[in-house]
Design a protein around this motif. Sequence first.
Motif, PDB file in Angstrom:
ATOM      1  N   TYR A  35       0.709  -1.292   0.108  1.00  0.00           N
ATOM      2  CA  TYR A  35      -0.139   0.096   0.024  1.00  0.00           C
ATOM      3  C   TYR A  35       0.834   1.253  -0.021  1.00  0.00           C
ATOM      4  O   TYR A  35       0.145   2.355  -0.199  1.00  0.00           O
ATOM      5  CB  TYR A  35      -0.917  -0.157   1.262  1.00  0.00           C
ATOM      6  N   ALA A  39       0.719   4.150   4.473  1.00  0.00           N
ATOM      7  CA  ALA A  39       0.175   2.677   5.309  1.00  0.00           C
ATOM      8  C   ALA A  39       1.134   2.360   5.923  1.00  0.00           C
ATOM      9  O   ALA A  39       1.004   1.917   7.218  1.00  0.00           O
ATOM     10  CB  ALA A  39      -0.700   1.825   4.363  1.00  0.00           C
ATOM     11  N   SER A 102      -7.955  -1.075  -2.622  1.00  0.00           N
ATOM     12  CA  SER A 102      -8.193  -1.739  -1.578  1.00  0.00           C
ATOM     13  C   SER A 102      -7.255  -1.172  -0.147  1.00  0.00           C
ATOM     14  O   SER A 102      -7.094  -1.839   0.835  1.00  0.00           O
ATOM     15  CB  SER A 102      -7.846  -3.434  -1.400  1.00  0.00           C
ATOM     16  N   PRO A 104      -6.067   0.302   3.105  1.00  0.00           N
ATOM     17  CA  PRO A 104      -6.645   0.420   4.394  1.00  0.00           C
ATOM     18  C   PRO A 104      -6.971   1.776   4.847  1.00  0.00           C
ATOM     19  O   PRO A 104      -5.781   2.525   4.386  1.00  0.00           O
ATOM     20  CB  PRO A 104      -5.709  -0.505   5.393  1.00  0.00           C
ATOM     21  N   SER A 105      -7.783   2.447   5.737  1.00  0.00           N
ATOM     22  CA  SER A 105      -7.864   3.548   6.115  1.00  0.00           C
ATOM     23  C   SER A 105      -6.651   3.892   7.222  1.00  0.00           C
ATOM     24  O   SER A 105      -6.054   3.007   7.580  1.00  0.00           O
ATOM     25  CB  SER A 105      -9.152   3.667   6.708  1.00  0.00           C
ATOM     26  N   ALA A 106      -6.619   4.975   7.515  1.00  0.00           N
ATOM     27  CA  ALA A 106      -5.665   5.518   8.605  1.00  0.00           C
ATOM     28  C   ALA A 106      -5.790   4.570   9.679  1.00  0.00           C
ATOM     29  O   ALA A 106      -5.008   3.987  10.525  1.00  0.00           O
ATOM     30  CB  ALA A 106      -5.448   6.737   8.852  1.00  0.00           C
ATOM     31  N   HIS A 107      -7.002   4.666  10.328  1.00  0.00           N
ATOM     32  CA  HIS A 107      -7.373   3.695  11.426  1.00  0.00           C
ATOM     33  C   HIS A 107      -6.960   2.337  11.284  1.00  0.00           C
ATOM     34  O   HIS A 107      -6.646   1.598  12.447  1.00  0.00           O
ATOM     35  CB  HIS A 107      -8.986   4.209  11.811  1.00  0.00           C
ATOM     36  N   ALA A 108      -7.543   1.699  10.235  1.00  0.00           N
ATOM     37  CA  ALA A 108      -7.373   0.353   9.841  1.00  0.00           C
ATOM     38  C   ALA A 108      -5.790  -0.096   9.717  1.00  0.00           C
ATOM     39  O   ALA A 108      -5.267  -0.795  10.294  1.00  0.00           O
ATOM     40  CB  ALA A 108      -8.290  -0.097   8.647  1.00  0.00           C
TER      41      ALA A 108
END
Length: 203
Positions: A35, A39, A102, A104-108
């Motif tokens: 990513y 990420a 796909s 991931p978000s910052a939180h993920a």
Amino acid sequence: MIPLESLALFVLACLALAATPGPNVALIVGTSLRYGRRAGLLTAAGVNVGLIAQLAVAAAGLAYLVEAFSHHFDLVRYGGAAYLVWLAVRQWRSAGAGPATSAPSAHAAFGRGLAVAFANPKTLLFHAAFLPQFVTDTANPLAQIAVLAVVFAAVALAGDVLWAMAADRARAALSGRFAQIADRVSAGILVGGAAVLLAAGRR
């Protein structure tokens, strides 16, 4: 005050540990390859928040928490290994699809790092045994252990950032038609991290 000779030896030991790949490094490198830098750095941040929490427990001498981790050692690490394999399967199946589809978000990304840091209970047990070895003031060890914990956390964070940056550069070099190879290498690294967790015994 920690003698400079002891502190220098401790820093060298921390550097050696930071350069040794484990589940945390596998997640950071695998995420950065798949990513990109953002990420990877967010994952490193999550890993190091988990590490700082473990160091705080060890530095505070909370033996009952260390004992609780010890009792559930196998359950926690099996769960962590399964999580890494699950991430690896997802990355393998989406190989070559492009990070935008796909990512991931910052939180993920942060949450992944935090979860895997806590999924390796051996690090907490290691810190509880490792830090006191460099304490010279046995009458009042808490202050020295706190300093050692801060130094360890700083070295670990710097090492994880370097791993993330190096993986991101490798990702850039493998862009285009080699992107699928990078994604599958990323998945393989995650499986390797799971294998390290599974191999971690109570030694």
